[in-house]
Design an enzyme around this catalytic site. Sequence first.
Site, PDB file in Angstrom:
ATOM      1  CG  ASP A 229      -1.855   1.177   1.264  1.00 22.04           C
ATOM      2  OD1 ASP A 229      -2.948   1.042   0.713  1.00 22.04           O
ATOM      3  OD2 ASP A 229      -1.479   2.230   1.839  1.00 22.04           O
TER       4      ASP A 229
ATOM      5  CG  ASN B  92      -4.335  10.740  -6.292  1.00 25.69           C
ATOM      6  OD1 ASN B  92      -3.607  10.806  -7.268  1.00 25.69           O
ATOM      7  ND2 ASN B  92      -4.901   9.623  -5.896  1.00 25.69           N
TER       8      ASN B  92
ATOM      9  CG  ASP C  21      -3.797   7.850 -13.024  1.00 27.07           C
ATOM     10  OD1 ASP C  21      -4.154   7.343 -11.945  1.00 27.07           O
ATOM     11  OD2 ASP C  21      -4.599   8.313 -13.858  1.00 27.07           O
TER      12      ASP C  21
ATOM     13  CD  GLU D  41      -4.484   3.951  -1.652  1.00 29.37           C
ATOM     14  OE1 GLU D  41      -4.731   4.306  -0.489  1.00 29.37           O
ATOM     15  OE2 GLU D  41      -5.332   3.986  -2.580  1.00 29.37           O
TER      16      GLU D  41
END
Length: 384
Positions: A246, A254, A263, A289
């Site tokens: 993770d 983000n 991305d 993620e």
Amino acid sequence: MADGNNSPMSGKKYKPGFSLRQKALTLRKKLEDTQLNNAELISQIERTEFESRLLREINTAITSTFELQEILSLILQVLTTLVNTQGVSILLINETDNTLRIAESYGLSTKDIENFYIYYAKLNEGFFYDITIDKKPRFFDGDIGVFPLLHSVPLVSRNKVIGFLNIHSMYKDKPLTDEKISLVYALASQASIAISNAQMFGSMREQAIMDQCTGLYNFRYFHQKLDEEISIAEENNEPLSLMILDIDHFKHVNDTWGHLYGDKVLRELANLLKRNLRSIDSVCRYGGEEFVVIFPRCECQVALKIAERIRITIEKTTTNDRRNIFKNPITVSIGVSGFLAGISKNIFIRQTDLALYWAKNNGRNKSHLFNPDLEKEYERYCQK
């Protein structure tokens, strides 16, 4: 009594039985020639029927499967049977980088294959490029360089060349006749359709199991593959490990830099994972993620060491980023567990998730191996 002058044999020397023997020999010779011609004709008919039947059978076979490698193998088997070839190959075009690859071959030496990839794999020039433009077969006189070729037939589907069916050599007493060339063309026509359909099916199947953002396998594939690996591990009594990774504080990434940058981070970490794992390991995007890795034939302690190496590599790569891809250092938390015989897939995943939960709730940027105490710790956390 008849007059001797009126006799049909008058004035001729006649040896009794001579003409009849000659006639008999002549007739026998004609009969033998006729029988020989009939035998040749029968042989040709039988051969034509065999070839026709074989072409029908290959058409049925190659259109009954969408497995590309199986189709390619069938095509070459039939080609060597029909045409008595000594060396054959099928080249396929990779449109992504405009290169050729030897998808299947028979009778080529290791040196021939090496030379092909050195000199002919690029499709931006040379005789394969010319054939692609003309979409017409080409004969070679044998003096074309380091890659032997007698005849190359473009595989055309939907008016586009997708590859080549090549004859590299023939047995000395089995020349490449016009009849054989016709068979090659008939087979190439069938092969083009079958290969194109298989490629299309493979592309659709790949899209169904691939994550479009990262190029990794997706959540759906992960569950299918894990079922398969659990069955293998149980049947062969082999170790199996699982890792869930993770990205720490990814929401902040983000929110700060935008989803396009987010991305990009996902893609870069996906590539880093693939570079640092074995070919038999399955790397998948688990969601958001999170990434998950299936380690066949791998003890959990070994998987933990691999996880720790990956964690450190990610931190170092993103901190000392010479390519200026990462705007800030990226860290990850990782959970690892080993499969125990008799537990279900869901429990296996849950145990790995609990190890990840411990790493995230104890400072992040850590790798942790599942142990039974985590179950109690998680229960206490849920009761708060």
